[in-house]
Every structure is written in C-alpha cells, then in structure tokens.
Design a protein around this motif. Sequence first.
Motif, PDB file in Angstrom:
ATOM      1  N   GLU A 269       6.126   3.074  -9.484  1.00  0.00           N
ATOM      2  CA  GLU A 269       7.320   3.390  -8.470  1.00  0.00           C
ATOM      3  C   GLU A 269       8.091   2.146  -8.376  1.00  0.00           C
ATOM      4  OE1 GLU A 269       4.894   5.725  -5.102  1.00  0.00           O
ATOM      5  OE2 GLU A 269       4.014   3.740  -5.418  1.00  0.00           O
ATOM      6  N   ARG A 270       9.409   2.602  -7.689  1.00  0.00           N
ATOM      7  CA  ARG A 270      10.359   1.539  -7.620  1.00  0.00           C
ATOM      8  C   ARG A 270      10.195   0.556  -6.539  1.00  0.00           C
ATOM      9  NH1 ARG A 270      13.925   6.376  -8.507  1.00  0.00           N
ATOM     10  NH2 ARG A 270      14.694   6.117 -10.698  1.00  0.00           N
ATOM     11  N   MET A 271       9.204   1.171  -5.469  1.00  0.00           N
ATOM     12  CA  MET A 271       8.945   0.151  -4.314  1.00  0.00           C
ATOM     13  C   MET A 271       7.521   1.268  -4.026  1.00  0.00           C
ATOM     14  SD  MET A 271       9.038  -2.672  -2.996  1.00  0.00           S
ATOM     15  CE  MET A 271      10.539  -3.304  -2.847  1.00  0.00           C
ATOM     16  N   ASN A 272       6.573   0.584  -3.600  1.00  0.00           N
ATOM     17  CA  ASN A 272       5.559   1.076  -2.764  1.00  0.00           C
ATOM     18  C   ASN A 272       5.849   1.631  -1.519  1.00  0.00           C
ATOM     19  OD1 ASN A 272       5.336  -1.728  -2.817  1.00  0.00           O
ATOM     20  ND2 ASN A 272       4.306  -1.409  -1.152  1.00  0.00           N
ATOM     21  N   PRO A 273       5.409   2.623  -1.138  1.00  0.00           N
ATOM     22  CA  PRO A 273       5.710   3.220   0.215  1.00  0.00           C
ATOM     23  C   PRO A 273       5.764   2.084   1.219  1.00  0.00           C
ATOM     24  CG  PRO A 273       4.381   4.948  -0.726  1.00  0.00           C
ATOM     25  CD  PRO A 273       4.528   3.773  -1.810  1.00  0.00           C
ATOM     26  N   TYR A 274       4.589   1.367   1.465  1.00  0.00           N
ATOM     27  CA  TYR A 274       4.489   0.343   2.686  1.00  0.00           C
ATOM     28  C   TYR A 274       4.191  -1.048   2.050  1.00  0.00           C
ATOM     29  CZ  TYR A 274       4.320   4.922   5.537  1.00  0.00           C
ATOM     30  OH  TYR A 274       4.471   6.086   6.109  1.00  0.00           O
ATOM     31  N   THR A 275       4.801  -1.976   2.747  1.00  0.00           N
ATOM     32  CA  THR A 275       4.632  -3.355   2.661  1.00  0.00           C
ATOM     33  C   THR A 275       4.681  -3.830   4.137  1.00  0.00           C
ATOM     34  OG1 THR A 275       5.754  -3.547   0.461  1.00  0.00           O
ATOM     35  CG2 THR A 275       5.370  -5.445   1.687  1.00  0.00           C
ATOM     36  N   THR A 276       3.343  -4.434   4.373  1.00  0.00           N
ATOM     37  CA  THR A 276       3.365  -5.192   5.749  1.00  0.00           C
ATOM     38  C   THR A 276       3.224  -6.662   5.345  1.00  0.00           C
ATOM     39  OG1 THR A 276       2.112  -3.325   6.731  1.00  0.00           O
ATOM     40  CG2 THR A 276       1.750  -5.446   8.029  1.00  0.00           C
ATOM     41  N   ILE A 277       3.997  -7.281   6.303  1.00  0.00           N
ATOM     42  CA  ILE A 277       4.303  -8.949   6.016  1.00  0.00           C
ATOM     43  C   ILE A 277       3.743  -9.314   7.662  1.00  0.00           C
ATOM     44  CG2 ILE A 277       5.254 -10.979   5.543  1.00  0.00           C
ATOM     45  CD1 ILE A 277       7.112  -9.047   4.004  1.00  0.00           C
ATOM     46  N   TRP A 278       2.782 -10.061   7.646  1.00  0.00           N
ATOM     47  CA  TRP A 278       2.650 -10.801   9.034  1.00  0.00           C
ATOM     48  C   TRP A 278       2.388 -12.346   8.868  1.00  0.00           C
ATOM     49  CZ3 TRP A 278      -1.106  -8.306   6.158  1.00  0.00           C
ATOM     50  CH2 TRP A 278      -2.238  -9.083   6.170  1.00  0.00           C
TER      51      TRP A 278
ATOM     52  N   GLU B  51       0.773  -1.101  -0.116  1.00  0.00           N
ATOM     53  CA  GLU B  51       0.110   0.029   0.075  1.00  0.00           C
ATOM     54  C   GLU B  51       0.758   1.183   0.064  1.00  0.00           C
ATOM     55  OE1 GLU B  51      -1.300   1.671   3.352  1.00  0.00           O
ATOM     56  OE2 GLU B  51       0.090   0.543   4.711  1.00  0.00           O
ATOM     57  N   SER B  52       0.290   2.461   0.000  1.00  0.00           N
ATOM     58  CA  SER B  52       1.011   3.756  -0.109  1.00  0.00           C
ATOM     59  C   SER B  52       0.898   4.718   0.996  1.00  0.00           C
ATOM     60  CB  SER B  52       0.654   4.532  -1.544  1.00  0.00           C
ATOM     61  OG  SER B  52       0.996   3.729  -2.444  1.00  0.00           O
ATOM     62  N   GLU B  53      -0.467   4.717   1.606  1.00  0.00           N
ATOM     63  CA  GLU B  53      -1.083   5.649   2.305  1.00  0.00           C
ATOM     64  C   GLU B  53      -0.688   5.408   3.977  1.00  0.00           C
ATOM     65  OE1 GLU B  53      -5.033   6.218   1.628  1.00  0.00           O
ATOM     66  OE2 GLU B  53      -4.581   6.590  -0.568  1.00  0.00           O
ATOM     67  N   GLY B  54      -0.591   4.350   4.279  1.00  0.00           N
ATOM     68  CA  GLY B  54      -0.357   3.767   5.919  1.00  0.00           C
ATOM     69  C   GLY B  54      -1.721   3.439   6.363  1.00  0.00           C
ATOM     70  N   ASN B  55      -2.698   3.606   5.503  1.00  0.00           N
ATOM     71  CA  ASN B  55      -4.143   3.152   6.103  1.00  0.00           C
ATOM     72  C   ASN B  55      -4.066   1.526   6.117  1.00  0.00           C
ATOM     73  OD1 ASN B  55      -4.263   3.243   3.156  1.00  0.00           O
ATOM     74  ND2 ASN B  55      -6.284   2.308   3.326  1.00  0.00           N
ATOM     75  N   GLY B  56      -3.393   0.929   5.366  1.00  0.00           N
ATOM     76  CA  GLY B  56      -3.053  -0.465   5.658  1.00  0.00           C
ATOM     77  C   GLY B  56      -2.317  -0.811   6.891  1.00  0.00           C
ATOM     78  N   ARG B  57      -1.325  -0.179   6.930  1.00  0.00           N
ATOM     79  CA  ARG B  57      -0.599  -0.541   8.309  1.00  0.00           C
ATOM     80  C   ARG B  57      -1.530  -0.186   9.463  1.00  0.00           C
ATOM     81  NH1 ARG B  57       4.955   2.791   8.377  1.00  0.00           N
ATOM     82  NH2 ARG B  57       5.451   1.585  10.064  1.00  0.00           N
TER      83      ARG B  57
END
Lengths: 210, 463
Positions: free
Chosen positions: B269-278, B224-230
């Motif tokens: 983008e070269r990478m999206n701002p945020y990736t969460t792995i759980w 994701e990008s915005e941080g709403n996912g995190r």
Amino acid sequence: MSNTRERVLTAVRSASEAMPTTSFSRNYRTSLEPSDSILELFIDRLLDYRATVIDLRLEVDADKIRTEIEAVLAERDIASVAVPVGLPDGLRPTCVPVVEDRGLTNSELDVTGASLTESAISVALSGTILLDHAGNQGRRALTLIPDTHICLVHIESIVGTLPEAIAKLGPRKVMTWISGPSATSDIELVRVEGVHGPRNLIVLLHALNS
Amino acid sequence: MGRAFVGIQPSFPAAAREALKDSQLRTNLAHATGTIRGKRARVTEELPDWEFLREAARGIKQQTLADLADLLVEFEKNAQAAGAIVHWASSAEEAIAVVREVAERHGVESFVKVKSLTTDEIGLNEAMNAVGVDAYETDLAELIVQIANEHPSHVLVPAIHKNRSQIRDLFIEHLGANEDTVDDPAVLASIARAHLRSRFLDAKMAVSGANFAIADTGSLVVVESEGNGRMCLTLPEVLVSIVGIEKIIPSWEDLEVMMQVLPRSSTGERMNPYTTIWTGTAEHDGPAEVHIVLLDNGRSRTLAEPVGRDALMCIRCSACMNVCPVYERTGGHAYGSVYPGPIGAILTPQLLGPGQAETLPYASTLCGACYDVCPVMIDIPSILVHLRATGPHGGTEKAAFAEVARTLSNARGMRRAHRWARFGLPLARLGSALRIGPIRAWSRSRSLPQVPRESFRDWWNTR
C-alpha cells in the motif's frame, strides 16, 4: 536492572567498535513536479482507500461548510457528534446534539455517531492525513472510538510528499497518521475496509478563511 | 503449547518435507504471495525515486548499527524526559519479568496485545498464561492463529496459511459465530470486531512492540491497518512496549524515509491505514503509565558478526518471504521460528547463537530475489553463504571438498578427474538409483551431471 543496562550497552559498544562510520545521501524526492496537481492526487489516493471525499476546495464560508456537514449527517442517519474543544463554533452542526469532548468515557464515545475534527497536515502522494492532536483535533480516543470520522482538511494544509510534511510539522508528543478507513488484508490478502477503527472516513476539503 | 520455537523443532529439511505434502497449504500460499507480489511491484514501480529511498533507508539503518550504544542512551534519555519508564532486558526471561511485574502491580488478569513479533520471539503469551494472566491478541490474523493454537507463519500476515473457509470454521468453533456464517472476509472481519470491542473499551493494560524507536525524540512508532493497534495504544491505563534494540532510528527526519519504504514493501500500500507515534505519556491522552523494554536477546552478539550483522537492519516488512520460491512452497512453519523466510534463515540462527537452527541457511536456492526487494538492501544471499561456510560440516564432507579443491587447482588433476568421471559418474548414478553408497544423501535432492563423451580439453588438443 541497571546492571542489565550496563551489560547490554557494553556488549553493543564492543560489538560495533570496529564498524566503519558510514555516510549516505538523501537523493530521494522532497517535492513533486510543479505540473502535478497535489489536490487531484490527494483525492485520487483517498478514493483508492475508499474514503469518502467531499470537495469544497473553493469554499471559504463556515456556514456553507457547516451546511454540508449537516447534509452528511442526515444522509447517514448520524444522530450525535463529538467534537474537540478547539473546533470553531461556526463549523459545529446544529441539526443533531453536539458533545464537546471534555473527558468523555470510552462508552460515551462508543454510542456517539461520529467525531468531527480538523487536521494538521496532509500528504497527497500517499493520501495520508496527519493528526497532531492539537485543540482542533482532540485527543486520540475521540477520532478512534466513534464509527465515523469526519475530518476537515484545509486545502492549504496539503503537501505533495512525506518529507515536506515531516519538515513542516516537526516532532510532536503524540501523532496519528490516517490513510483511509480501518482495513485488514489478513484473510487471503483480500482488503476489507472497516475493522476496529472508524469504519467510515469522510474527508471534507475546504478553503475556510481563518 | 510453547511458542518459543526452534531447538525442539524438527530441522528445516524434515519440516519442509512434511509441509510439502499439504497441497491446501501450497494453494493458499501461492495465491497469497502472488497477490502481494503484484501489489508491491505496482506501488514501488510508480515511485521514480524508489532506489534512492532504498539507499537512504539502508544508510539510516547502517548508521543505527554503527552508533547503536549512543543512540540507545539518547533514546532512553528522551523517552524518560517525556515520562516513559525505560527497562533493559538482555534475555527473553528478563523482558517477561518486566511485563509480569507491571501486570501484578496493577492486579490485571489479562491484557490486550498489538501484533508484535518481538513478543512472539520471547514467548510472552505462554509465559504470562503460566502465571495466570491472559494475553488477548487483537490483530485479526494473530487472533486466528491464537484460537487455532498455532504459530504465525508469516511476519506480516501470520495466518497466510489459512484460507477463508478454514477461518470461518475456527470462528464458529471458538468465537461463537453462527453455524451458517458465510466465508466472506468482510463478514469474518465484522465478527472479530464484535468479539474484541468490549475487550478494547475495558482493557486496563496493553502490550505492544514497536516498528521504530526514534532516538532524538524518544518516540515509539507502531504501524498497523485495523485500528486494533490504536485501541491498545490509546485506551488502556498502562502500556508496556517491548522493543528490540535494533529498532532504533537516529532522528525524527528518518521517518520520512522509513515510512515510505515500509508500507510499500510490506502490504503493497502507499501507506498503511494507521500509524501511531507516542512520546512517553501525554496529559489526558492515552495511557498514564508507559513502559519501554529495550531487548537484547542475541542482538548484541549478532552485531559483533562482521558479515551477519546486516540482518539487524531488517524492518520486518516481509517482502523477502513473498518473493522466495522456497517460502512459497514450504510456508513459514517449516522454518520453526517467528522469523521465517529468507530473513529468518539469516536472523534466527544468529539470534539463537551457535548450535541452533543450523539447517536454516540451507533453506534457500540463493536466487537473490530477496536481495532485490529488500527495502534496506540486506544482501541476504551473501549472508546465507557465509553462514553455510561457518556452520558445522561433517568429516566426510570436509575431506571430499578438500580433495575437490586439490583436484581443481592444477591441470593434471583436472585431466585425471575428467577421465575418471567418465567411468565414475555412471557408477555413482547407478549407486544413487539403487540408494547405496555415500553419494546417496547428497543425490537425494540433486541430479548428477551428464558426462560428455569428450572433454573440452581433449577436443581442443585434437583440433
């Protein structure tokens, strides 16, 4: 539900029964050319994402790094900092109140000016910082709720490509990959930095002696 | 308004004809898709190994489909060992029932949501609203679409059909923004931030999808990008993730490929701002109760199609819709599906099954641009042609094509056809201009060819 499980698995198994087994090769790069400057590339990518970069690539002394952190806090009027329990004492600022995250509530984190953490590994090619939320990085909420994240990156923890980082780090229980501050392109595909995650990402590169 | 799309919607040709009348829509789309095409081209061309990455990504997803049952079992075992509760759902209703049960058990009246096509596919928000539980979309574009009471029109930027001043007006009307709010995207984003902040901090439950489910670790991945996912994946006490069974990748190592091709194909983008792995639950970090719903909903039936199954390799990057000349003009709504554009034209009819969305395989010029950009190299044009061939055809059309086949397969037939064409085609053109005769339906959107005065064969014979 166990009936559903069997039904789905049976359907999937019979659907893929006649599929040929495939093989493929991984011919993509796993490292950059020796002539590429990994550090310069990393900085270039971070700036492209509009992160702030403080380049202390030669700095081995914790006191000097701490002084630099304090300068950042003063410059940005940041009045309090939350840190993970595993952040070395020598790196903790003395000019503002520092709270150690031993289960701070969401609202306590929300009124904290910044979080200050270390990081696990970074990828130059995409400008990505990988957190594995070890003791020196803290739990996920710590680097999420405060509006500024000051992230310390040891220059020896920077690799060229993602495959190098994946090979070095291995699977982790939880991870956060960060490439710049929070952003959105949802309105007319115009990139805007700063939505829900930290609106400011400050990356401090250093060579601290461990 | 139900989001469970297709079937009740007008067919693509009818919906497209309506959409084409909206010149604002066309302007918005041309601007947005043009921008993102340029970005994508820049960040893929800078990688000397881009084609190798595509081949590996394709290999990984093909291997996934070939071994899917075993990989699902492996994923389930590892996720359970890490503390996740794994559910299976063969239909939308069964997946919704899981979310409902969890929400009721925890007594929540609302939950926050990470942008998820899979939850749109099953119509989760409407179903939960019907039982008195509010689903709050937290992705900026999903929020825009939700308050406008519309459907997403693009898999990556669901509000791509709206421009900044339309969005400003919505925020004034629905989010209580000041009347004098300017239509600057940065200002609009900060309004969304303020609106959602307390919802995140106080949320007890969240619902997400997943971009990847890693079989050998039992982990889920959300980009994701915005941080709403995190926010949604970290702060609530309970998390339910609805994951299509095709989202599996075999191993942790495969991330090194997928996470290079997805962001570059998707947002450019070269990478999206945020990736969460759980991986299941983590002590003192994130939700204490983690549910995963493995959803079939037409996927195993699609997997049984030897030609069409490749559609299941899709990683939802949206590059194909950004290059599609048809999508760029009609927009996503005309497809009547959460999966619009070229991939939607092959995925939707297959997921829904026989008799559904039959006009979608015709929503293409077969130019092949989608195949060129697809990060997992899905041969979309070939699948479109296949679906057209296996779809329903009227008696007149069948008879006409049988005659054509007979004519074209021998020289004498061909010669006779040439002679007749010289008289017949002008008549047909006259018929179509006057809108009479059976040729009309076909010629409405096609031009009849000019007939040369002399055929090649005649010319050859006289030289």
